[in-house]
Design a protein around this motif. Structure first.
Motif, PDB file in Angstrom:
ATOM      1  N   THR A   1       0.838  -1.208   0.000  1.00 30.58           N
ATOM      2  CA  THR A   1       0.000   0.000   0.000  1.00 30.58           C
ATOM      3  C   THR A   1       0.864   1.246   0.000  1.00 30.58           C
ATOM      4  O   THR A   1       0.656   2.179  -0.800  1.00 30.58           O
ATOM      5  N   ARG A   2       1.856   1.302   0.882  1.00 31.65           N
ATOM      6  CA  ARG A   2       2.711   2.496   0.973  1.00 31.65           C
ATOM      7  C   ARG A   2       3.508   2.697  -0.319  1.00 31.65           C
ATOM      8  O   ARG A   2       3.700   3.829  -0.776  1.00 31.65           O
ATOM      9  N   LEU A   3       3.967   1.610  -0.908  1.00 35.88           N
ATOM     10  CA  LEU A   3       4.686   1.710  -2.185  1.00 35.88           C
ATOM     11  C   LEU A   3       3.776   2.344  -3.243  1.00 35.88           C
ATOM     12  O   LEU A   3       4.192   3.277  -3.953  1.00 35.88           O
ATOM     13  N   LEU A   4       2.540   1.869  -3.355  1.00 40.20           N
ATOM     14  CA  LEU A   4       1.629   2.382  -4.377  1.00 40.20           C
ATOM     15  C   LEU A   4       1.177   3.800  -4.063  1.00 40.20           C
ATOM     16  O   LEU A   4       1.003   4.614  -4.977  1.00 40.20           O
ATOM     17  N   TRP A   5       0.978   4.130  -2.797  1.00 39.21           N
ATOM     18  CA  TRP A   5       0.641   5.503  -2.427  1.00 39.21           C
ATOM     19  C   TRP A   5       1.715   6.480  -2.891  1.00 39.21           C
ATOM     20  O   TRP A   5       1.420   7.595  -3.306  1.00 39.21           O
ATOM     21  N   LYS A   6       2.970   6.068  -2.810  1.00 41.73           N
ATOM     22  CA  LYS A   6       4.083   6.968  -3.089  1.00 41.73           C
ATOM     23  C   LYS A   6       4.452   7.051  -4.570  1.00 41.73           C
ATOM     24  O   LYS A   6       5.342   7.813  -4.960  1.00 41.73           O
ATOM     25  N   MET A   7       3.746   6.284  -5.406  1.00 41.41           N
ATOM     26  CA  MET A   7       4.039   6.302  -6.829  1.00 41.41           C
ATOM     27  C   MET A   7       3.350   7.444  -7.570  1.00 41.41           C
ATOM     28  O   MET A   7       3.779   7.839  -8.655  1.00 41.41           O
ATOM     29  N   GLN A   8       2.268   7.983  -6.987  1.00 40.79           N
ATOM     30  CA  GLN A   8       1.543   9.083  -7.639  1.00 40.79           C
ATOM     31  C   GLN A   8       0.622   9.710  -6.606  1.00 40.79           C
ATOM     32  O   GLN A   8       0.165   9.048  -5.674  1.00 40.79           O
TER      33      GLN A   8
END
Length: 277
Positions: free
Chosen positions: A160-167
């Motif tokens: 979740t944190r990885l995907l939040w920080k992608m855009q």
């Protein structure tokens, strides 16, 4: 005669299955969609009053007794739905005992509901407990989300944190985060039960090495949710293709500012109120 085949419901599902196919998420007969309808939704159509066939669900859906579902057929190709919805889609009504579904429209060449229909129904039941406006379950095979399930630990918080920080859009669209189940055999009630348990907390659940389940109040919301998750995973794939050297990122403080600006509540287990992790 007012035909259900000409309804906005059929047109919308046919449109979204075509869009999903065009994205490359639904090779061959991959993917399925179910849209819950009400008595009011179907009241004006002349061709949905006669039961054409009664289908065994293999699952107790009594919590949805009397509900209508427009659902894609098993073994059908998303790319074809837009041209032959009367073959690849069916409108069914869950019977009072919850063990069967009456076919009212569609599947004119003998098709049946997707093999994942019990999984859909389980997720519908769980999401309705959380959100009475819930209507749609969509399953597809987004390429970069699947790739992510091979390269990352299957940890909901970390992914979740990885995907939040992608855009910037990610946290706004799925502030509760992403659910993940272990790899399981598709088309079984077991994978449906595991998915529905996650649906108590998440609107999106990743099936590792296979695909994703997304839900929403309407077809556009469910599709847009999956689209946003896949876009974030695609950005990460591109970063890795460029060497994986991230020189700047969206910080936790910036994520908090996003949540405040758009009036959403980020999952506090994944984004604490302070900067300490």
């Amino acid at each position: 005669m007012v035909s259900f085949g000409d309804s906005e419901f059929v047109k919308k599902v046919a449109s979204v299955t075509q869009a999903s196919y065009q994205h490359g998420w639904d090779e061959r007969n991959g993917g399925n969609v179910s849209l819950r309808l009400t008595d009011e939704d179907v009241a004006d159509f002349d061709d949905v009053s006669e039961v054409k066939e009664t289908l065994d669900l293999g699952f107790d859906a009594s919590a949805l007794a009397g509900s209508y579902f427009l659902v894609t057929g098993t073994g059908r190709y998303f790319r074809n739905v837009i041209d032959q919805p009367n073959l690849d889609l069916g409108l069914v009504k869950i019977t009072a005992d919850g063990q069967h579904a009456d076919l009212l429209w569609g599947y004119e060449d003998g098709a049946k509901p997707t093999s994942e229909f019990p999984s859909h129904l389980m997720s519908h039941i769980e999401r309705l407990k959380v959100d009475p406006s819930h209507r749609v379950v969509m399953h597809c095979h987004p390429t970069n989300v699947i790739a992510l399930s091979f390269t990352q630990d299957l940890d909901e918080r970390e992914i979740t944190r990885l995907l939040w920080k992608m855009q910037a859009e990610s946290l706004v669209v799925f502030p509760e985060g992403i659910g993940i189940i272990p790899y399981m055999t598709p088309g079984t009630n077991e994978i449906g039960a595991a998915t529905s348990q996650k649906m108590a907390d998440f609107r999106t659940v990743i099936w590792p090495h296979h695909g994703i389940f997304g839900t929403g109040a309407d077809v556009d919301e469910a599709f847009g949710l999956i689209e946003t998750v896949e876009k974030a995973a695609t950005i990460y794939s591109q970063i890795c293709a460029q060497g994986g050297n991230i020189k700047q990122e969206i910080t936790d403080d910036q994520l908090r500012q996003l949540a405040d600006a758009f009036g959403v509540t980020a999952n506090p287990e994944y984004l604490p109120e302070t900067s300490k992790l």
